[in-house]
Design a protein around this motif. Structure first.
Motif, PDB file in Angstrom:
ATOM      1  N   THR A 214       0.837  -1.203   0.000  1.00  0.00           N
ATOM      2  CA  THR A 214       0.000   0.000   0.000  1.00  0.00           C
ATOM      3  C   THR A 214       0.870   1.251   0.000  1.00  0.00           C
ATOM      4  O   THR A 214       0.577   2.226  -0.696  1.00  0.00           O
ATOM      5  CB  THR A 214      -0.929  -0.010   1.230  1.00  0.00           C
ATOM      6  OG1 THR A 214      -1.665  -1.232   1.231  1.00  0.00           O
ATOM      7  CG2 THR A 214      -1.899   1.150   1.205  1.00  0.00           C
ATOM      8  N   ALA A 215       1.943   1.219   0.746  1.00  0.00           N
ATOM      9  CA  ALA A 215       2.844   2.375   0.806  1.00  0.00           C
ATOM     10  C   ALA A 215       3.468   2.652  -0.566  1.00  0.00           C
ATOM     11  O   ALA A 215       3.570   3.815  -0.981  1.00  0.00           O
ATOM     12  CB  ALA A 215       3.933   2.135   1.845  1.00  0.00           C
ATOM     13  N   GLU A 216       3.887   1.586  -1.267  1.00  0.00           N
ATOM     14  CA  GLU A 216       4.468   1.772  -2.601  1.00  0.00           C
ATOM     15  C   GLU A 216       3.457   2.388  -3.568  1.00  0.00           C
ATOM     16  O   GLU A 216       3.787   3.277  -4.349  1.00  0.00           O
ATOM     17  CB  GLU A 216       4.963   0.432  -3.155  1.00  0.00           C
ATOM     18  CG  GLU A 216       6.200  -0.100  -2.476  1.00  0.00           C
ATOM     19  CD  GLU A 216       6.559  -1.495  -2.930  1.00  0.00           C
ATOM     20  OE1 GLU A 216       7.754  -1.707  -3.239  1.00  0.00           O
ATOM     21  OE2 GLU A 216       5.660  -2.365  -2.963  1.00  0.00           O
ATOM     22  N   VAL A 217       2.223   1.916  -3.506  1.00  0.00           N
ATOM     23  CA  VAL A 217       1.177   2.442  -4.383  1.00  0.00           C
ATOM     24  C   VAL A 217       0.932   3.924  -4.085  1.00  0.00           C
ATOM     25  O   VAL A 217       0.816   4.746  -5.007  1.00  0.00           O
ATOM     26  CB  VAL A 217      -0.127   1.621  -4.233  1.00  0.00           C
ATOM     27  CG1 VAL A 217      -1.266   2.271  -5.004  1.00  0.00           C
ATOM     28  CG2 VAL A 217       0.088   0.190  -4.700  1.00  0.00           C
ATOM     29  N   LYS A 218       0.875   4.275  -2.821  1.00  0.00           N
ATOM     30  CA  LYS A 218       0.649   5.674  -2.443  1.00  0.00           C
ATOM     31  C   LYS A 218       1.785   6.575  -2.916  1.00  0.00           C
ATOM     32  O   LYS A 218       1.562   7.674  -3.425  1.00  0.00           O
ATOM     33  CB  LYS A 218       0.470   5.799  -0.926  1.00  0.00           C
ATOM     34  CG  LYS A 218      -0.869   5.300  -0.450  1.00  0.00           C
ATOM     35  CD  LYS A 218      -1.002   5.454   1.055  1.00  0.00           C
ATOM     36  CE  LYS A 218      -2.358   4.942   1.526  1.00  0.00           C
ATOM     37  NZ  LYS A 218      -2.511   5.077   2.972  1.00  0.00           N
TER      38      LYS A 218
ATOM     39  N   LEU B 220       3.792   6.023  -5.448  1.00  0.00           N
ATOM     40  CA  LEU B 220       3.727   6.133  -6.911  1.00  0.00           C
ATOM     41  C   LEU B 220       2.623   7.104  -7.336  1.00  0.00           C
ATOM     42  O   LEU B 220       2.792   7.876  -8.279  1.00  0.00           O
ATOM     43  CB  LEU B 220       3.514   4.756  -7.549  1.00  0.00           C
ATOM     44  CG  LEU B 220       4.694   3.782  -7.415  1.00  0.00           C
ATOM     45  CD1 LEU B 220       4.305   2.418  -7.962  1.00  0.00           C
ATOM     46  CD2 LEU B 220       5.922   4.318  -8.118  1.00  0.00           C
ATOM     47  N   TRP B 221       1.492   7.080  -6.661  1.00  0.00           N
ATOM     48  CA  TRP B 221       0.415   8.000  -7.003  1.00  0.00           C
ATOM     49  C   TRP B 221       0.824   9.450  -6.715  1.00  0.00           C
ATOM     50  O   TRP B 221       0.589  10.346  -7.516  1.00  0.00           O
ATOM     51  CB  TRP B 221      -0.875   7.668  -6.260  1.00  0.00           C
ATOM     52  CG  TRP B 221      -1.938   8.685  -6.523  1.00  0.00           C
ATOM     53  CD1 TRP B 221      -2.395   9.631  -5.670  1.00  0.00           C
ATOM     54  CD2 TRP B 221      -2.641   8.882  -7.755  1.00  0.00           C
ATOM     55  NE1 TRP B 221      -3.350  10.400  -6.290  1.00  0.00           N
ATOM     56  CE2 TRP B 221      -3.513   9.962  -7.574  1.00  0.00           C
ATOM     57  CE3 TRP B 221      -2.600   8.257  -8.993  1.00  0.00           C
ATOM     58  CZ2 TRP B 221      -4.355  10.436  -8.572  1.00  0.00           C
ATOM     59  CZ3 TRP B 221      -3.436   8.720  -9.995  1.00  0.00           C
ATOM     60  CH2 TRP B 221      -4.304   9.796  -9.784  1.00  0.00           C
ATOM     61  N   ASN B 222       1.471   9.674  -5.575  1.00  0.00           N
ATOM     62  CA  ASN B 222       1.908  11.027  -5.224  1.00  0.00           C
ATOM     63  C   ASN B 222       2.951  11.571  -6.192  1.00  0.00           C
ATOM     64  O   ASN B 222       3.034  12.772  -6.412  1.00  0.00           O
ATOM     65  CB  ASN B 222       2.432  11.082  -3.790  1.00  0.00           C
ATOM     66  CG  ASN B 222       1.322  10.942  -2.776  1.00  0.00           C
ATOM     67  OD1 ASN B 222       0.175  11.303  -3.036  1.00  0.00           O
ATOM     68  ND2 ASN B 222       1.650  10.389  -1.617  1.00  0.00           N
ATOM     69  N   VAL B 223       3.734  10.682  -6.780  1.00  0.00           N
ATOM     70  CA  VAL B 223       4.750  11.106  -7.739  1.00  0.00           C
ATOM     71  C   VAL B 223       4.119  11.453  -9.081  1.00  0.00           C
ATOM     72  O   VAL B 223       4.504  12.434  -9.722  1.00  0.00           O
ATOM     73  CB  VAL B 223       5.820  10.004  -7.917  1.00  0.00           C
ATOM     74  CG1 VAL B 223       6.727  10.293  -9.086  1.00  0.00           C
ATOM     75  CG2 VAL B 223       6.620   9.844  -6.639  1.00  0.00           C
ATOM     76  N   THR B 224       3.114  10.695  -9.510  1.00  0.00           N
ATOM     77  CA  THR B 224       2.563  10.866 -10.861  1.00  0.00           C
ATOM     78  C   THR B 224       1.361  11.801 -10.914  1.00  0.00           C
ATOM     79  O   THR B 224       1.275  12.627 -11.810  1.00  0.00           O
ATOM     80  CB  THR B 224       2.162   9.502 -11.447  1.00  0.00           C
ATOM     81  OG1 THR B 224       1.219   8.891 -10.575  1.00  0.00           O
ATOM     82  CG2 THR B 224       3.363   8.604 -11.622  1.00  0.00           C
ATOM     83  N   LYS B 225       0.390  11.613 -10.062  1.00  0.00           N
ATOM     84  CA  LYS B 225      -0.819  12.438  -9.959  1.00  0.00           C
ATOM     85  C   LYS B 225      -1.788  12.351 -11.150  1.00  0.00           C
ATOM     86  O   LYS B 225      -2.822  12.971 -11.143  1.00  0.00           O
ATOM     87  CB  LYS B 225      -0.476  13.918  -9.732  1.00  0.00           C
ATOM     88  CG  LYS B 225       0.229  14.198  -8.446  1.00  0.00           C
ATOM     89  CD  LYS B 225      -0.697  14.094  -7.279  1.00  0.00           C
ATOM     90  CE  LYS B 225       0.039  14.542  -6.018  1.00  0.00           C
ATOM     91  NZ  LYS B 225      -0.706  14.396  -4.841  1.00  0.00           N
ATOM     92  N   THR B 226      -1.469  11.604 -12.192  1.00  0.00           N
ATOM     93  CA  THR B 226      -2.418  11.418 -13.299  1.00  0.00           C
ATOM     94  C   THR B 226      -2.626   9.924 -13.508  1.00  0.00           C
ATOM     95  O   THR B 226      -1.689   9.136 -13.386  1.00  0.00           O
ATOM     96  CB  THR B 226      -1.908  12.044 -14.616  1.00  0.00           C
ATOM     97  OG1 THR B 226      -0.703  11.382 -15.013  1.00  0.00           O
ATOM     98  CG2 THR B 226      -1.658  13.538 -14.466  1.00  0.00           C
ATOM     99  N   PRO B 227      -3.846   9.524 -13.848  1.00  0.00           N
ATOM    100  CA  PRO B 227      -4.120   8.087 -14.008  1.00  0.00           C
ATOM    101  C   PRO B 227      -3.262   7.414 -15.082  1.00  0.00           C
ATOM    102  O   PRO B 227      -2.797   6.295 -14.896  1.00  0.00           O
ATOM    103  CB  PRO B 227      -5.604   8.040 -14.391  1.00  0.00           C
ATOM    104  CG  PRO B 227      -6.178   9.310 -13.851  1.00  0.00           C
ATOM    105  CD  PRO B 227      -5.076  10.320 -13.948  1.00  0.00           C
ATOM    106  N   THR B 228      -3.035   8.079 -16.187  1.00  0.00           N
ATOM    107  CA  THR B 228      -2.258   7.466 -17.272  1.00  0.00           C
ATOM    108  C   THR B 228      -0.807   7.235 -16.837  1.00  0.00           C
ATOM    109  O   THR B 228      -0.264   6.142 -17.026  1.00  0.00           O
ATOM    110  CB  THR B 228      -2.286   8.367 -18.523  1.00  0.00           C
ATOM    111  OG1 THR B 228      -3.648   8.621 -18.861  1.00  0.00           O
ATOM    112  CG2 THR B 228      -1.601   7.690 -19.688  1.00  0.00           C
ATOM    113  N   ALA B 229      -0.199   8.242 -16.258  1.00  0.00           N
ATOM    114  CA  ALA B 229       1.186   8.104 -15.804  1.00  0.00           C
ATOM    115  C   ALA B 229       1.274   7.092 -14.662  1.00  0.00           C
ATOM    116  O   ALA B 229       2.230   6.298 -14.594  1.00  0.00           O
ATOM    117  CB  ALA B 229       1.724   9.457 -15.358  1.00  0.00           C
ATOM    118  N   PHE B 230       0.279   7.096 -13.780  1.00  0.00           N
ATOM    119  CA  PHE B 230       0.244   6.156 -12.660  1.00  0.00           C
ATOM    120  C   PHE B 230       0.201   4.714 -13.163  1.00  0.00           C
ATOM    121  O   PHE B 230       0.936   3.850 -12.687  1.00  0.00           O
ATOM    122  CB  PHE B 230      -0.967   6.448 -11.765  1.00  0.00           C
ATOM    123  CG  PHE B 230      -1.134   5.502 -10.620  1.00  0.00           C
ATOM    124  CD1 PHE B 230      -0.218   5.454  -9.591  1.00  0.00           C
ATOM    125  CD2 PHE B 230      -2.234   4.655 -10.563  1.00  0.00           C
ATOM    126  CE1 PHE B 230      -0.367   4.582  -8.521  1.00  0.00           C
ATOM    127  CE2 PHE B 230      -2.394   3.777  -9.503  1.00  0.00           C
ATOM    128  CZ  PHE B 230      -1.468   3.746  -8.482  1.00  0.00           C
TER     129      PHE B 230
END
Length: 91
Positions: A60-64, A66-76
């Motif tokens: 869960t921490a890794e997913v969070k 990665l989301w904070n780094v990308t912020k867009t669904p496509t890049a995520f």
């Protein structure tokens, strides 16, 4: 492997079941030695396969992160796919 799996292998090389009523049993019959040897080869190949490695999911921490780094669904989606490939690579 289950017995049914090996029964399917036997049938795939031409074996069949033959009832023996006098002794109340059923036997597998291979029409010729080549069919029996083909079955043995299939069993050897089947048992020699390595079991698949268990899949390593992202925490869960890794997913969070990665989301904070990308912020867009496509890049995520792209980053998470790459991270999963990296984490589950053959060593």
């Amino acid at each position: 492997m289950s017995p049914e799996h090996y029964f399917e292998l036997a049938e795939s090389v031409g074996a069949f079941r033959e009832p023996r009523p006098l002794i109340e049993r059923e036997y597998w019959v291979f029409p010729c030695n080549d069919d029996l040897l083909a079955f043995v080869q299939l069993v050897i190949e089947d048992t020699a396969k390595e079991p698949p490695r268990p899949w390593k999911p992202l925490s869960t921490a890794e997913v969070k992160v990665l989301w904070n780094v990308t912020k867009t669904p496509t890049a995520f989606a792209e980053v998470i796919g790459n991270k999963l490939k990296e984490k589950n690579q053959d060593e």
